[in-house]
Design an enzyme around this catalytic site. Structure first.
Site, short mmCIF file in Angstrom:
data_model
loop_
_atom_site.label_atom_id
_atom_site.label_comp_id
_atom_site.label_asym_id
_atom_site.label_seq_id
_atom_site.Cartn_x
_atom_site.Cartn_y
_atom_site.Cartn_z
N GLU A 195 0.88 -1.17 0.00
CA GLU A 195 0.00 0.00 0.00
C GLU A 195 0.92 1.21 0.00
O GLU A 195 1.69 1.42 0.94
CB GLU A 195 -0.91 0.00 1.22
CG GLU A 195 -2.01 -1.04 1.17
CD GLU A 195 -3.01 -0.80 0.06
OE1 GLU A 195 -3.09 0.34 -0.44
OE2 GLU A 195 -3.70 -1.76 -0.32
N CYS A 250 -2.16 8.91 4.04
CA CYS A 250 -2.08 8.52 2.63
C CYS A 250 -3.36 8.88 1.89
O CYS A 250 -3.35 9.08 0.68
CB CYS A 250 -1.79 7.02 2.50
SG CYS A 250 -3.04 5.94 3.23
#
Length: 508
Positions: free
Chosen positions: A260, A294
């Protein structure tokens, strides 16, 4: 610049944190210092640096523990997670205070992180009584196929500093309930809460060796972990550059990889949007955790007829934000993670003025009063940002919001997709046709409608496209897929075959 009067290293024996290897505490000659970003004079801990031999010992312990852990009933494994969740709940405030002090996250934001982390233990703890395989029919008489889910083996988990408990829990819970043993490498900025979680799991009965925590610099310990023999899978969350390096390092070694990575997330506001709702979501998405998420909103696209009005409202809200230490209730935004990162962000904002952008709220250093010893900067809003600017195309991971106007939805979608990232995007509109079209055309893994780009519940699949992610999604039912492998077992039952023969004789 702020007064960086760091106290000398060493002499803080009560703050020393050892490695957690096979449930043993191992101190090492080398250590690093974790400081509070709100006040650099505050030493949170001195943490041992793992050595290559510590990584090797952790793998050997994990291999040995795996023999019994994977054979334990999934119901028992799940109970350990549930019990850990209860302990996290009991120590809610204490854990949040550790997070707040370690990375400078506002206490109320840290409390939300602890709550969501607990939810992962409760959620995956509930998997103990769910189906663990599939029964399929076979054309052959008296035979059947069972598809079994088994653990991958020894899993290396590498996590970032910005959500030091949440990201660990997101990965650790599905890995453990599936029967894997785990080597956890937390970010050097935030190792303390990871070690605390390991202590909680040890306390509630996780067998020794199932979990080891290896602390130290990413460019050393992280590389040793990724390249080590005996690792069956690696799950990583962090920057795209590091994620790509991990993919390369694992290539050709039959090691499963899940990464990720970064994001450059955009909120789009159409002319028919509820402006007040959009305003709240943008402020939340851009400046919660000082933009260090993020999924943070780092780009804003506003329909031309609303552009000036919405940016004026944003400028007014930002001007009234209070930047201050994470422990103060009056602080609207805490520090960024380090002086180095703050100075890099301020430099990027300064360059925007030379790129013909309109700096509406400048990202300056904040060094007065209670901010004198922390890595603080003011929230930033920049309009008319050129497409070629780093503020528009690169993940900055800080409180910087870049804005542009657009003419129609097709142009907005083209701008959303005009980046190498594909994590999250949001649309504000009351037009159902526009909502459906946007959701189908944006090239991102997470789409929010009339909601911020950030904030996804534990049971919801999470992950990005393009350079934002590689491998299986995390969270939800699919979150367990990466940590398991499927084994197909075809069998013919002797009893069924004899019964079939008897029936045939009776018919004769």
């Amino acid at each position: 610049m702020a007064k960086r009067n760091f106290p000398p290293n060493g002499g803080h024996n009560n703050l020393r944190k050892a490695l957690f290897v096979g449930a043993k505490r191992i101190d090492t000659p080398e250590f690093f210092v974790v400081r509070n970003p709100s006040d650099c004079r505050d030493v949170v801990a001195e943490v041992a640096c793992a050595r290559p031999e510590d990584v090797e010992e952790a793998i050997l312990s994990a291999r040995e523990a795996l023999k019994t852990w994977k054979r334990m009933s999934i119901i028992e494994r799940a109970r350990i997670l549930q019990e850990a969740g209860r302990v996290i709940q009991d120590r809610f405030l204490d854990i949040a205070q550790v997070i707040s002090r370690e990375i400078g996250k506002l206490l109320r934001e840290a409390l939300k992180e602890v709550r969501k982390s607990r939810d992962f233990f409760e959620y995956y703890g509930g998997f103990g009584r769910l189906p663990v395989g599939t029964l399929l029919a076979q054309e052959s008489e008296g035979s059947e196929v069972v598809v079994r889910k088994e653990p991958r083996g020894v899993v290396g988990i590498i996590t970032p500093w910005n959500d030091p408990l949440l990201t660990v829990s997101r990965k650790l819970c599905p890995a453990l309930v599936s029967g894997n043993s785990v080597l956890l490498k937390p970010a050097p900025e935030a190792p303390v809460v990871a070690l605390l979680l390991a202590e909680i799991l040890d306390e509630v009965g996780l067998p020794r060796g199932v979990l080891s925590v290896l602390t130290g610099p990413d460019d050393e310990v992280g590389k040793w972990l990724v390249s080590a023999e005996g690792i069956d899978a690696i799950s990583f969350t962090g920057s795209t550059a590091v994620g790509l390096e991990i993919q390369k390092a694992a290539a050709g070694r039959n090691v499963a990889v899940q990464t990720e990575m970064g994001g450059k997330n955009t909120t789009v506001v159409l002319g028919d949007a509820d402006m007040d709702a959009a305003l709240e979501a943008i402020m939340d998405g851009a400046f919660t955790q000082a933009g260090q998420r993020c999924t943070a909103t780092s780009r804003l696209l506003v329909s031309a007829e609303l552009y000036d009005q919405l940016l004026a409202k944003l400028r007014d809200r930002i001007a009234h934000m209070s930047v201050g230490p994470a422990t103060l209730d009056t602080s609207d935004m805490g520090p960024v993670i380090s002086f180095k990162r703050r100075d890099e962000l301020v430099h990027i904002v300064e360059k925007l003025g030379n790129e013909n952008a309109t700096v509406l709220c400048a990202g300056n250093t904040v060094e007065d009063g209670q901010c004198a010893y922390g890595s603080f900067m003011s929230p930033t809003l920049v309009g008319d940002v050129p497409l070629s600017s780093a503020a528009w195309s690169q993940e900055l991971f800080g409180p910087v919001l870049a804005a542009r106007s657009f003419v129609d939805l097709d142009e907005a979608i083209e701008l959303v997709n005009g980046t190498s990232y594909g994590l999250s995007a949001a649309l504000f509109s009351s037009n159902l046709q526009a909502v459906s079209y946007f959701a189908s055309e944006v090239d991102v893994g997470c789409v929010a409608i009339n909601l911020p780009t950030a904030g996804w519940d534990v049971h919801v699949p999470f992950g990005g496209f393009k350079m934002s992610g590689f491998g299986s999604k995390e969270q939800g039912e699919v979150g367990i897929d990466f940590y398991t492998r499927q084994k197909t077992v075809a069998a013919r039952s002797v009893i069924v075959r004899k019964l079939s023969s008897r029936v045939s004789l009776d018919e004769d």
